[in-house]
Design an enzyme around this catalytic site. Structure first.
Site, PDB file in Angstrom:
ATOM      1  N   GLY A  16       2.715  -0.935   4.381  1.00 25.16           N
ATOM      2  CA  GLY A  16       2.776   0.479   4.029  1.00 25.16           C
ATOM      3  C   GLY A  16       4.220   0.930   3.881  1.00 25.16           C
ATOM      4  N   GLU A  21      -5.807  -4.638  10.532  1.00 26.34           N
ATOM      5  CA  GLU A  21      -4.796  -3.606  10.701  1.00 26.34           C
ATOM      6  C   GLU A  21      -5.093  -2.828  11.985  1.00 26.34           C
ATOM      7  OE1 GLU A  21      -2.704  -2.600   6.789  1.00 26.34           O
ATOM      8  OE2 GLU A  21      -4.427  -1.285   6.959  1.00 26.34           O
ATOM      9  N   ASN A  79       0.871  -1.174   0.000  1.00 25.22           N
ATOM     10  CA  ASN A  79       0.000   0.000   0.000  1.00 25.22           C
ATOM     11  C   ASN A  79       0.911   1.228   0.000  1.00 25.22           C
ATOM     12  OD1 ASN A  79      -1.798   2.045   0.480  1.00 25.22           O
ATOM     13  ND2 ASN A  79      -2.304   1.408   2.579  1.00 25.22           N
ATOM     14  N   TRP A  80       1.031   1.847  -1.179  1.00 23.43           N
ATOM     15  CA  TRP A  80       1.965   2.972  -1.297  1.00 23.43           C
ATOM     16  C   TRP A  80       1.398   4.283  -0.766  1.00 23.43           C
ATOM     17  CZ3 TRP A  80       4.090   1.824  -6.922  1.00 23.43           C
ATOM     18  CH2 TRP A  80       5.018   0.780  -6.829  1.00 23.43           C
ATOM     19  N   LYS A  81       0.121   4.282  -0.401  1.00 25.90           N
ATOM     20  CA  LYS A  81      -0.511   5.511   0.128  1.00 25.90           C
ATOM     21  C   LYS A  81      -0.254   6.677  -0.838  1.00 25.90           C
ATOM     22  CE  LYS A  81      -0.219   3.436   4.632  1.00 25.90           C
ATOM     23  NZ  LYS A  81      -0.178   3.572   6.071  1.00 25.90           N
ATOM     24  N   GLY A 102       2.141   2.483  10.846  1.00 27.04           N
ATOM     25  CA  GLY A 102       3.104   3.569  10.731  1.00 27.04           C
ATOM     26  C   GLY A 102       3.744   3.969  12.041  1.00 27.04           C
ATOM     27  N   HIS A 154      -9.631   1.425   4.400  1.00 33.43           N
ATOM     28  CA  HIS A 154      -8.385   1.581   5.144  1.00 33.43           C
ATOM     29  C   HIS A 154      -8.604   2.549   6.312  1.00 33.43           C
ATOM     30  CE1 HIS A 154      -4.320   2.771   6.188  1.00 33.43           C
ATOM     31  NE2 HIS A 154      -3.940   1.618   5.657  1.00 33.43           N
TER      32      HIS A 154
END
Ligand code: PGA
Length: 249
Positions: A234, A167, A9-11, A173, A95
């Protein structure tokens, strides 16, 4: 045996050029890898470049969000149908960052899942509790609500077309990973809740993947758990070496 899915998930990172550069470095590092499914989720604007770059490989490409309608007066939105047209095969739905910053609701998540399946896109539906919720003993009731709502009117026959990503928001993060045991217990609970909606047989086939500070250093311990059917990554998916090390856990 459920096949694992390792997803990046590159956001809101990576321009088309940066996506192309990632794929050209990443491809040789996972050449011959056939154990798990692999997917990249770039920002919308970088999807075509990523698709071109992965052509000829088994790497799938998806979007990080979608609208549930096929088309309409919804400024700033993109439909499942449109994603499918450019070559996406997957989409991430619900998300926690979308729930937290963009008002995504349980009802919206369910509409999007139904929309994705109707238009032939596979989906990763995200669920997970906040730190305060875990501290107050609310983890199970939150997961019950999120899973129950997401799977309303979803058929067990579609179980190979979606998976659930557990998640925990406190692990995203933050560098704080759920221990393999915490994750595995949550996954067992999620599977039990899914069984109520889609039936026990389908729930046994449902992939429940984990996300939240997955890194090369913890990927093996997490992925070795029978209950963990893959990872949604991420931060550590932005660097080709680090994401390849996770795929090659
Ligand atoms: P992280 O993000 O790996 O940076 O914790 C995971 C996610 O948000 O899907």
């Amino acid at each position: 045996m459920r096949r694992k899915l390792i997803a990046a998930n590159w956001k809101m990172y990576k321009t088309p050029d940066q996506a192309r550069a990632f794929v050209s470095e990443f491809k040789p590092m996972i050449a011959g890898h056939d154990r798990d499914d692999t997917a990249l989720f770039p920002p919308f604007i970088s999807i075509p470049a990523t698709l071109e770059a992965v052509a000829g490989t088994k790497i799938e490409v998806g979007a990080q969000n979608m609208h549930w309608e096929k088309q309409g007066a919804y400024t700033g939105e993109v439909s499942a149908d449109m994603l499918k047209c450019v070559g996406c095969t997957q989409v991430i739905i619900g998300h926690s960052e979308r729930r937290q910053y963009f008002g995504e609701t349980d009802i919206g998540v369910n509409r999007k899942l139904r929309g994705a399946l109707a238009d032939g896109l596979k989906a990763i539906v995200c669920v997970g509790e906040l730190f305060e919720e875990r501290e107050s003993g609310l983890t199970e009731s939150i997961l019950r609500r999120q899973v129950g709502a997401a799977l309303r009117e979803i058929s067990g026959a579609d179980v190979d077309k979606f998976c659930i990503a557990y998640e925990p928001v406190w692990a995203i993060g933050t560098g704080k990973t759920a221990t393999p045991e915490i994750a595995a217990n949550a996954h067992i609970f999620i599977r039990g809740e899914a069984a109520k909606a889609i039936g026990a047989d389908a729930a046994r086939k449902l992939r429940v993947i984990y996300g939240g500070s997955v890194k090369p250093e913890n990927a093996h311990a997490l992925m070795s758990q029978e209950e963990i059917d893959g990872a949604l990554v991420g931060g550590a998916s932005l660097d080709p070496k680090s994401f390849a090390a996770i795929v090659n856990w």
